[in-house]
Design a protein around this motif. Structure first.
Motif, PDB file in Angstrom:
ATOM      1  N   PHE A  74       0.849  -1.193   0.000  1.00  0.00           N
ATOM      2  CA  PHE A  74       0.000   0.000   0.000  1.00  0.00           C
ATOM      3  C   PHE A  74       0.882   1.239   0.000  1.00  0.00           C
ATOM      4  O   PHE A  74       1.800   1.356   0.814  1.00  0.00           O
ATOM      5  N   LEU A  75       0.578   2.168  -0.905  1.00  0.00           N
ATOM      6  CA  LEU A  75       1.248   3.468  -0.953  1.00  0.00           C
ATOM      7  C   LEU A  75       0.187   4.520  -0.689  1.00  0.00           C
ATOM      8  O   LEU A  75      -0.637   4.819  -1.548  1.00  0.00           O
ATOM      9  N   ASP A  76       0.190   5.065   0.524  1.00  0.00           N
ATOM     10  CA  ASP A  76      -0.839   5.993   0.988  1.00  0.00           C
ATOM     11  C   ASP A  76      -0.294   7.413   0.869  1.00  0.00           C
ATOM     12  O   ASP A  76       0.541   7.842   1.672  1.00  0.00           O
ATOM     13  N   LEU A  77      -0.771   8.155  -0.131  1.00  0.00           N
ATOM     14  CA  LEU A  77      -0.277   9.495  -0.432  1.00  0.00           C
ATOM     15  C   LEU A  77      -1.113  10.542   0.288  1.00  0.00           C
ATOM     16  O   LEU A  77      -2.343  10.522   0.212  1.00  0.00           O
ATOM     17  N   GLY A  78      -0.441  11.466   0.968  1.00  0.00           N
ATOM     18  CA  GLY A  78      -1.169  12.456   1.756  1.00  0.00           C
ATOM     19  C   GLY A  78      -1.834  11.802   2.937  1.00  0.00           C
ATOM     20  O   GLY A  78      -3.036  11.961   3.165  1.00  0.00           O
ATOM     21  N   VAL A 103       3.146   8.717   2.649  1.00  0.00           N
ATOM     22  CA  VAL A 103       3.866   9.872   2.126  1.00  0.00           C
ATOM     23  C   VAL A 103       3.099  11.133   2.496  1.00  0.00           C
ATOM     24  O   VAL A 103       1.893  11.229   2.264  1.00  0.00           O
ATOM     25  N   ASP A 104       3.791  12.101   3.077  1.00  0.00           N
ATOM     26  CA  ASP A 104       3.181  13.396   3.395  1.00  0.00           C
ATOM     27  C   ASP A 104       4.309  14.400   3.585  1.00  0.00           C
ATOM     28  O   ASP A 104       5.450  14.014   3.835  1.00  0.00           O
ATOM     29  N   ASN A 105       3.992  15.686   3.438  1.00  0.00           N
ATOM     30  CA  ASN A 105       5.008  16.713   3.703  1.00  0.00           C
ATOM     31  C   ASN A 105       4.475  17.826   4.591  1.00  0.00           C
ATOM     32  O   ASN A 105       5.085  18.887   4.673  1.00  0.00           O
ATOM     33  N   ASN A 120       6.121  -0.877  13.071  1.00  0.00           N
ATOM     34  CA  ASN A 120       6.781  -2.146  12.817  1.00  0.00           C
ATOM     35  C   ASN A 120       7.591  -2.027  11.527  1.00  0.00           C
ATOM     36  O   ASN A 120       7.546  -0.999  10.853  1.00  0.00           O
ATOM     37  N   ASP A 121       8.333  -3.077  11.186  1.00  0.00           N
ATOM     38  CA  ASP A 121       9.242  -2.993  10.047  1.00  0.00           C
ATOM     39  C   ASP A 121       8.523  -3.095   8.708  1.00  0.00           C
ATOM     40  O   ASP A 121       9.164  -3.102   7.654  1.00  0.00           O
ATOM     41  N   ARG A 122       7.194  -3.175   8.730  1.00  0.00           N
ATOM     42  CA  ARG A 122       6.426  -3.169   7.487  1.00  0.00           C
ATOM     43  C   ARG A 122       5.576  -1.902   7.339  1.00  0.00           C
ATOM     44  O   ARG A 122       4.719  -1.819   6.477  1.00  0.00           O
ATOM     45  N   THR A 123       5.819  -0.935   8.212  1.00  0.00           N
ATOM     46  CA  THR A 123       5.104   0.341   8.163  1.00  0.00           C
ATOM     47  C   THR A 123       6.130   1.466   8.139  1.00  0.00           C
ATOM     48  O   THR A 123       6.991   1.536   9.014  1.00  0.00           O
ATOM     49  N   HIS A 124       6.018   2.359   7.149  1.00  0.00           N
ATOM     50  CA  HIS A 124       7.045   3.384   6.966  1.00  0.00           C
ATOM     51  C   HIS A 124       6.400   4.722   6.629  1.00  0.00           C
ATOM     52  O   HIS A 124       5.374   4.765   5.942  1.00  0.00           O
ATOM     53  N   PHE A 125       7.015   5.788   7.095  1.00  0.00           N
ATOM     54  CA  PHE A 125       6.540   7.145   6.836  1.00  0.00           C
ATOM     55  C   PHE A 125       7.658   7.936   6.174  1.00  0.00           C
ATOM     56  O   PHE A 125       8.767   8.025   6.709  1.00  0.00           O
ATOM     57  N   LEU A 126       7.363   8.535   5.009  1.00  0.00           N
ATOM     58  CA  LEU A 126       8.369   9.272   4.258  1.00  0.00           C
ATOM     59  C   LEU A 126       7.877  10.682   3.963  1.00  0.00           C
ATOM     60  O   LEU A 126       6.708  10.888   3.632  1.00  0.00           O
ATOM     61  N   SER A 127       8.790  11.647   4.068  1.00  0.00           N
ATOM     62  CA  SER A 127       8.466  13.045   3.790  1.00  0.00           C
ATOM     63  C   SER A 127       8.787  13.357   2.335  1.00  0.00           C
ATOM     64  O   SER A 127       9.961  13.443   1.950  1.00  0.00           O
ATOM     65  N   MET A 128       7.721  13.510   1.526  1.00  0.00           N
ATOM     66  CA  MET A 128       7.879  13.827   0.106  1.00  0.00           C
ATOM     67  C   MET A 128       6.664  14.591  -0.385  1.00  0.00           C
ATOM     68  O   MET A 128       5.610  14.592   0.264  1.00  0.00           O
ATOM     69  N   ASP A 129       6.815  15.205  -1.544  1.00  0.00           N
ATOM     70  CA  ASP A 129       5.736  15.932  -2.194  1.00  0.00           C
ATOM     71  C   ASP A 129       5.003  14.984  -3.131  1.00  0.00           C
ATOM     72  O   ASP A 129       5.558  14.540  -4.138  1.00  0.00           O
ATOM     73  N   LEU A 130       3.748  14.665  -2.797  1.00  0.00           N
ATOM     74  CA  LEU A 130       3.002  13.688  -3.587  1.00  0.00           C
ATOM     75  C   LEU A 130       2.668  14.189  -4.992  1.00  0.00           C
ATOM     76  O   LEU A 130       2.229  13.415  -5.840  1.00  0.00           O
ATOM     77  N   THR A 131       2.834  15.490  -5.256  1.00  0.00           N
ATOM     78  CA  THR A 131       2.564  16.016  -6.597  1.00  0.00           C
ATOM     79  C   THR A 131       3.740  15.804  -7.547  1.00  0.00           C
ATOM     80  O   THR A 131       3.689  16.239  -8.692  1.00  0.00           O
ATOM     81  N   LYS A 132       4.780  15.112  -7.066  1.00  0.00           N
ATOM     82  CA  LYS A 132       5.965  14.850  -7.891  1.00  0.00           C
ATOM     83  C   LYS A 132       6.209  13.344  -7.964  1.00  0.00           C
ATOM     84  O   LYS A 132       7.064  12.801  -7.260  1.00  0.00           O
ATOM     85  N   VAL A 152       0.295  -2.952  -6.354  1.00  0.00           N
ATOM     86  CA  VAL A 152       0.317  -1.986  -5.260  1.00  0.00           C
ATOM     87  C   VAL A 152      -1.049  -1.305  -5.194  1.00  0.00           C
ATOM     88  O   VAL A 152      -1.650  -1.018  -6.235  1.00  0.00           O
ATOM     89  N   ALA A 153      -1.535  -1.039  -4.010  1.00  0.00           N
ATOM     90  CA  ALA A 153      -2.726  -0.211  -3.837  1.00  0.00           C
ATOM     91  C   ALA A 153      -2.262   1.211  -3.568  1.00  0.00           C
ATOM     92  O   ALA A 153      -1.565   1.467  -2.580  1.00  0.00           O
ATOM     93  N   LEU A 154      -2.612   2.130  -4.452  1.00  0.00           N
ATOM     94  CA  LEU A 154      -2.202   3.527  -4.333  1.00  0.00           C
ATOM     95  C   LEU A 154      -3.402   4.341  -3.879  1.00  0.00           C
ATOM     96  O   LEU A 154      -4.456   4.317  -4.514  1.00  0.00           O
ATOM     97  N   TYR A 155      -3.250   5.066  -2.771  1.00  0.00           N
ATOM     98  CA  TYR A 155      -4.339   5.830  -2.183  1.00  0.00           C
ATOM     99  C   TYR A 155      -4.138   7.331  -2.408  1.00  0.00           C
ATOM    100  O   TYR A 155      -3.092   7.886  -2.063  1.00  0.00           O
ATOM    101  N   GLN A 156      -5.149   7.985  -2.967  1.00  0.00           N
ATOM    102  CA  GLN A 156      -5.260   9.440  -2.995  1.00  0.00           C
ATOM    103  C   GLN A 156      -6.602   9.761  -2.337  1.00  0.00           C
ATOM    104  O   GLN A 156      -7.570  10.150  -2.994  1.00  0.00           O
ATOM    105  N   ILE A 157      -6.667   9.599  -1.045  1.00  0.00           N
ATOM    106  CA  ILE A 157      -7.936   9.649  -0.321  1.00  0.00           C
ATOM    107  C   ILE A 157      -8.089  11.008   0.365  1.00  0.00           C
ATOM    108  O   ILE A 157      -7.355  11.339   1.294  1.00  0.00           O
ATOM    109  N   GLY A 158      -9.032  11.797  -0.142  1.00  0.00           N
ATOM    110  CA  GLY A 158      -9.271  13.123   0.415  1.00  0.00           C
ATOM    111  C   GLY A 158      -8.102  14.068   0.200  1.00  0.00           C
ATOM    112  O   GLY A 158      -7.883  14.953   1.032  1.00  0.00           O
ATOM    113  N   VAL A 159      -7.371  13.906  -0.884  1.00  0.00           N
ATOM    114  CA  VAL A 159      -6.153  14.681  -1.120  1.00  0.00           C
ATOM    115  C   VAL A 159      -6.265  15.570  -2.349  1.00  0.00           C
ATOM    116  O   VAL A 159      -5.966  16.774  -2.307  1.00  0.00           O
TER     117      VAL A 159
END
Length: 270
Positions: A74-78, A103-105, A120-132, A152-159
């Motif tokens: 899962f790639l959860d953007l915003g 992903v969020d900034n 846990n080692d299967r959950t990660h948070f990264l600081s990036m601009d989802l518009t790029k 992959v499940a890509l989420y743009q939920i309420g973003v």
């Protein structure tokens, strides 16, 4: 967190993530954010039902994807601020081996999110601009945690409704979708202007959200929102009001105005 330089958090200006958190009844928000929520509610009463509908929909689609479909990435953007029932909690409850990258900034999300999301080692948070999308896909950590040769499940939920340029959103989504493997899924939820009687309510909300201190909140036509899925195949029942997408039980009450101004859909890449 040692070695991490978090951006300054301005508690005098509202944040989209914090306003959403307030709408969910969270605690990571300030009076300035709650004031925006009250202004939104004054324009169209009971609008706080929308973030709750949106969260409930996220829960249902994540259970479906992790369980019935068997998606394990899962790639959860915003991602927004952590609250009850985050994507990784839902997915990993169904499949403990599921990997979720957020992903969020937003500075507030950076400050509060990492410790809560990296459980846990299967959950990660990264600081990036989802518009790029180029930067997101090229990021070494994204490449490390997600295998884009697999679904992959890509989420743009309420973003996406916080971005003004409709054509720009189409291009962003095209770039994301092109990089996904067959069998991947894309989830989008978005403010909707249906025209007619509800169209005025949508215009009122857009004026409050985009013209006020929050700075964004654009209500688009169904055709525009559908276009963000490109040529993907929508999973039945298609692009619908969030409470009507595979509800947990029968719809016993009619939808109120705010619920009719919000659409959600899940699509598959074949």
């Amino acid at each position: 967190m040692r070695g991490v330089d978090f951006p300054h958090i301005d508690s005098t200006r509202p944040s989209v993530a914090r306003v959403y958190d307030a709408g969910l009844g969270g605690k990571d928000n300030y009076e300035v954010d709650r004031a925006v929520l009250r202004a939104i509610d004054a324009a169209v009463p009971n609008h706080t039902i929308v973030p709750r509908d949106n969260r409930d929909w996220l829960i249902r689609i994540t259970r479906y994807l992790a369980g019935q479909v068997g998606v394990s990435q899962f790639l959860d953007l915003g991602s927004g601020l952590p609250t009850a029932e985050n994507t990784h909690q839902i997915a990993q409850r169904v499949n403990p081996e599921a990997t979720v990258v957020y992903v969020d900034n937003d500075p507030m999300v950076l400050a509060h999110g990492r410790a809560l999301l990296e459980e846990n080692d299967r959950t990660h948070f990264l600081s990036m601009d989802l518009t790029k999308p180029d930067e997101v896909f090229a990021n070494p950590e994204v490449q490390r945690y997600l295998d884009f040769a697999e679904p992959v499940a890509l989420y743009q939920i309420g973003v996406l409704h916080h971005l003004k340029d409709t054509d720009g959103i189409r291009q962003i989504m095209r770039e994301y979708i092109d990089r996904l493997a067959p069998g991947s899924y894309v989830a989008i939820s978005h403010f909707h202007n249906p025209g007619g009687e509800d169209g005025q309510a949508a215009a009122d909300l857009q004026r409050v959200m985009s013209g006020g201190p929050m700075g964004s909140g654009y209500f688009r036509s169904r055709a525009d929102i559908e276009s963000f899925f490109g040529d993907l195949e929508l999973v039945p029942p298609g692009l619908v009001h969030a409470p009507l997408w595979w509800p947990d039980g029968p719809q016993v009450k009619p939808l109120i105005t705010p619920q009719r101004l919000f659409l959600a859909g899940l699509a598959r890449k074949t």
